[in-house]
Scaffold this active site. Structure first.
Site, PDB file in Angstrom:
ATOM      1  N   ILE A 155      54.916 105.123  87.609  1.00 55.41           N
ATOM      2  CA  ILE A 155      56.133 104.921  86.806  1.00 55.41           C
ATOM      3  C   ILE A 155      57.388 105.106  87.670  1.00 55.41           C
ATOM      4  CG2 ILE A 155      57.456 105.794  84.831  1.00 55.41           C
ATOM      5  CD1 ILE A 155      54.687 106.543  83.566  1.00 55.41           C
ATOM      6  N   ASP A 174      58.966 113.740  96.121  1.00 56.77           N
ATOM      7  CA  ASP A 174      57.563 113.734  95.685  1.00 56.77           C
ATOM      8  C   ASP A 174      56.798 114.559  96.701  1.00 56.77           C
ATOM      9  OD1 ASP A 174      54.772 112.946  95.100  1.00 56.77           O
ATOM     10  OD2 ASP A 174      55.646 111.345  93.905  1.00 56.77           O
ATOM     11  N   THR A 232      61.359 111.207  80.698  1.00 56.46           N
ATOM     12  CA  THR A 232      60.377 110.417  79.938  1.00 56.46           C
ATOM     13  C   THR A 232      58.968 110.878  80.303  1.00 56.46           C
ATOM     14  OG1 THR A 232      60.350 108.738  81.685  1.00 56.46           O
ATOM     15  CG2 THR A 232      61.797 108.316  79.798  1.00 56.46           C
ATOM     16  N   SER A 233      58.858 112.035  80.974  1.00 61.48           N
ATOM     17  CA  SER A 233      57.551 112.425  81.502  1.00 61.48           C
ATOM     18  C   SER A 233      56.800 113.392  80.578  1.00 61.48           C
ATOM     19  CB  SER A 233      57.726 113.008  82.904  1.00 61.48           C
ATOM     20  OG  SER A 233      56.515 112.950  83.584  1.00 61.48           O
ATOM     21  N   ARG A 234      57.183 114.651  80.588  1.00 66.56           N
ATOM     22  CA  ARG A 234      56.610 115.636  79.665  1.00 66.56           C
ATOM     23  C   ARG A 234      57.689 116.675  79.358  1.00 66.56           C
ATOM     24  NH1 ARG A 234      53.331 112.439  78.574  1.00 66.56           N
ATOM     25  NH2 ARG A 234      51.065 112.539  78.776  1.00 66.56           N
ATOM     26  N   GLU A 263      57.079 118.977  70.880  1.00 67.62           N
ATOM     27  CA  GLU A 263      57.097 117.694  70.164  1.00 67.62           C
ATOM     28  C   GLU A 263      55.944 117.497  69.190  1.00 67.62           C
ATOM     29  OE1 GLU A 263      56.931 114.953  73.593  1.00 67.62           O
ATOM     30  OE2 GLU A 263      54.964 114.304  72.883  1.00 67.62           O
TER      31      GLU A 263
HETATM   32  P1  NAD Z   1      51.291 109.137  88.665  1.00 64.47           P
HETATM   33  O1  NAD Z   1      50.159 110.084  88.793  1.00 64.47           O
HETATM   34  O2  NAD Z   1      51.112 107.726  89.105  1.00 64.47           O
HETATM   35  O3  NAD Z   1      52.555 109.722  89.471  1.00 64.47           O
HETATM   36  C1  NAD Z   1      52.963 111.049  89.436  1.00 64.47           C
HETATM   37  C2  NAD Z   1      53.683 111.337  90.729  1.00 64.47           C
HETATM   38  O4  NAD Z   1      54.200 112.661  90.661  1.00 64.47           O
HETATM   39  C3  NAD Z   1      52.756 111.289  91.962  1.00 64.47           C
HETATM   40  O5  NAD Z   1      53.342 110.472  92.971  1.00 64.47           O
HETATM   41  C4  NAD Z   1      52.649 112.743  92.384  1.00 64.47           C
HETATM   42  O6  NAD Z   1      52.484 112.912  93.795  1.00 64.47           O
HETATM   43  C5  NAD Z   1      53.986 113.277  91.914  1.00 64.47           C
HETATM   44  N1  NAD Z   1      54.023 114.728  91.811  1.00 64.47           N
HETATM   45  C6  NAD Z   1      53.006 115.582  91.505  1.00 64.47           C
HETATM   46  N2  NAD Z   1      53.441 116.850  91.560  1.00 64.47           N
HETATM   47  C7  NAD Z   1      54.740 116.792  91.900  1.00 64.47           C
HETATM   48  C8  NAD Z   1      55.726 117.774  92.122  1.00 64.47           C
HETATM   49  N3  NAD Z   1      55.450 119.092  92.033  1.00 64.47           N
HETATM   50  N4  NAD Z   1      56.974 117.371  92.453  1.00 64.47           N
HETATM   51  C9  NAD Z   1      57.258 116.052  92.589  1.00 64.47           C
HETATM   52  N5  NAD Z   1      56.359 115.077  92.403  1.00 64.47           N
HETATM   53  C10 NAD Z   1      55.120 115.440  92.060  1.00 64.47           C
HETATM   54  O7  NAD Z   1      51.746 109.201  87.160  1.00 64.47           O
HETATM   55  P2  NAD Z   1      52.603 108.110  86.343  1.00 64.47           P
HETATM   56  O8  NAD Z   1      51.693 107.105  85.745  1.00 64.47           O
HETATM   57  O9  NAD Z   1      53.731 107.634  87.189  1.00 64.47           O
HETATM   58  O10 NAD Z   1      53.136 109.001  85.144  1.00 64.47           O
HETATM   59  C11 NAD Z   1      54.055 110.049  85.372  1.00 64.47           C
HETATM   60  C12 NAD Z   1      54.139 110.904  84.131  1.00 64.47           C
HETATM   61  O11 NAD Z   1      54.746 110.119  83.082  1.00 64.47           O
HETATM   62  C13 NAD Z   1      52.782 111.320  83.549  1.00 64.47           C
HETATM   63  O12 NAD Z   1      52.338 112.523  84.123  1.00 64.47           O
HETATM   64  C14 NAD Z   1      53.074 111.482  82.092  1.00 64.47           C
HETATM   65  O13 NAD Z   1      53.360 112.843  81.854  1.00 64.47           O
HETATM   66  C15 NAD Z   1      54.329 110.648  81.846  1.00 64.47           C
HETATM   67  N6  NAD Z   1      54.117 109.531  80.916  1.00 64.47           N
HETATM   68  C16 NAD Z   1      54.951 109.403  79.849  1.00 64.47           C
HETATM   69  C17 NAD Z   1      54.806 108.347  78.978  1.00 64.47           C
HETATM   70  C18 NAD Z   1      55.723 108.140  77.796  1.00 64.47           C
HETATM   71  O14 NAD Z   1      55.387 107.397  76.871  1.00 64.47           O
HETATM   72  N7  NAD Z   1      56.901 108.735  77.787  1.00 64.47           N
HETATM   73  C19 NAD Z   1      53.769 107.420  79.176  1.00 64.47           C
HETATM   74  C20 NAD Z   1      52.936 107.576  80.297  1.00 64.47           C
HETATM   75  C21 NAD Z   1      53.123 108.632  81.161  1.00 64.47           C
END
Ligand code: NAD
Length: 333
Positions: A155, A174, A232-234, A263
């Site tokens: 994302i 990252d 938009t993550s958690r 939530e």
């Molecule tokens: P992904 O696993 O492809 O990418 C996550 C990235 O975060 C990786 O590059 C990882 O190295 C990095 N990371 C891990 N620990 C870290 C830290 N301490 N500091 C900085 N970076 C770090 O995941 P993604 O598919 O890109 O999804 C990211 C997040 O988005 C998911 O974990 C999920 O919580 C959230 N998400 C939200 C929705 C929504 O509807 N809002 C939908 C899907 C996912």
């Protein structure tokens, strides 16, 4: 194989029914979340399918095992809601949908930035009320601004590319750097430097013990005064109470959240006839510079098709004894 679904909404059924024509599973849908009580609804299933706000705690896992559940299919990417150790101890395998249209969430993050910035939500209501005044609607050019991206996985990468297209200077942090993003123009820096130099910060890393309350008093204090923060993550990535304090002082200029720490009692439900007991979200809802959406980042046609197809494909791979490519294990963390 029979699959019991929890936390299902009508739209989940539409996509899963369509894709299940190919797989032919017996599916039982429940609207309620999976808890140590609703686990009793499971009958004759080998598999369950759950979503982001189903908390799979050790007591729940124990009961799942007693019900004969062998596999848990998460119809989402994040798995912070599952106690993987306990699942492994009870011989329950866990699969997820690691990537489904990362563009859906990245584009939603951009929509939040543009709404907060250009106030189209206010303009829409004003014009419908025959108020054509521009007072209070002023925004800023996103072009040329510095955008900080925390987490450049699927994302985060899609988000970086959109912001590069806007003509932004994109800084990123990252734990592993992506060379193709560096080639595209993204500049990786330590977290502190990204936070202190950015006009807009967008969070795209997973929630885990290292990232819990990543945005708390210390990191808020090093950010630029008036910064826009997008999550938009958690929900657990930000300390909501401290963020409210920063909004009150003006340290935080705007906040866009698609996720919220508490939530599960709110999002995905129509509570319009009820009194909200959660004073924290109630306070957030009073700020004119806060935009809240209820975990809809993933919600596009393309993503829903991919989620249904991959989830049922994960279960098919299990049933046929193939390698589970999308399995999540403690060893893999
Ligand atoms: P992904 O696993 O492809 O990418 C996550 C990235 O975060 C990786 O590059 C990882 O190295 C990095 N990371 C891990 N620990 C870290 C830290 N301490 N500091 C900085 N970076 C770090 O995941 P993604 O598919 O890109 O999804 C990211 C997040 O988005 C998911 O974990 C999920 O919580 C959230 N998400 C939200 C929705 C929504 O509807 N809002 C939908 C899907 C996912």
């Amino acid at each position: 194989m029979k699959i019991t679904f929890f936390s299902t909404q009508p739209y989940d059924r539409i996509f899963f029914e369509e894709h299940n024509k190919k797989f032919g599973y017996r599916i039982e849908y429940f609207e309620v979340p999976l808890t140590d009580k609703s686990v009793n609804l499971i009958q004759d299933s080998e598999a369950i399918c759950v979503f982001v706000n189903d908390h799979i705690t050790p007591p729940v896992t124990e009961q799942l095992a007693a019900k004969g559940i062998k596999i848990m299919a998460l119809r989402c990417a994040g798995f912070n809601n599952v106690d993987l150790k306990s699942a492994a101890q009870h011989g329950i395998r866990v699969v997820r949908v690691p990537a489904y249209s990362p563009h859906a969430v990245a584009e939603h993050a951009v929509a939040m930035i543009m709404t907060l910035n250009r106030k189209t939500h206010k303009a829409y209501n004003r014009v419908r009320d025959q108020n054509f005044s521009l007072h209070g609607l002023i925004g800023f050019d996103v072009f040329g601004k510095t955008v900080g991206v925390i987490g450049t996985g699927n994302i985060g990468t899609a988000f970086c590319n959109i912001m590069l297209g806007f003509g932004c200077r994109v800084l990123a942090y990252d734990i592993t750097e992506d060379e193709s993003l560096v080639q595209a123009g993204v500049i990786y820096q330590p977290l502190r430097d990204v936070l202190s130099a950015s006009d807009i910060v967008s969070l795209h890393c997973p929630l885990n013990k290292n990232t819990h309350h990543l945005i708390g008093p210390e990191n808020i204090s090093i950010m630029k005064k008036g910064v826009m923060l997008i999550n938009t993550s958690r929900g657990g990535l930000i300390n909501t109470r401290k963020v409210i304090k920063a909004l009150k002082s003006g340290q935080l200029g705007a906040l866009g959240i698609d996720v919220y720490e508490q939530e599960e009692t709110l999002f995905f439900h129509n509570l319009s006839e009820q009194i909200i007991a959660d004073d924290t979200i109630a306070r957030l809802m009073t700020f004119p510079n806060v935009l809240i959406t209820s975990h809809q980042g993933f919600f596009t046609q393309e993503a829903m098709h991919q989620i249904a197809d991959t989830t049922l494909g994960n279960l098919k791979a299990y049933e046929e004894g193939h390698t589970l490519e999308n399995e999540v294990t403690i060893a893999g963390l």
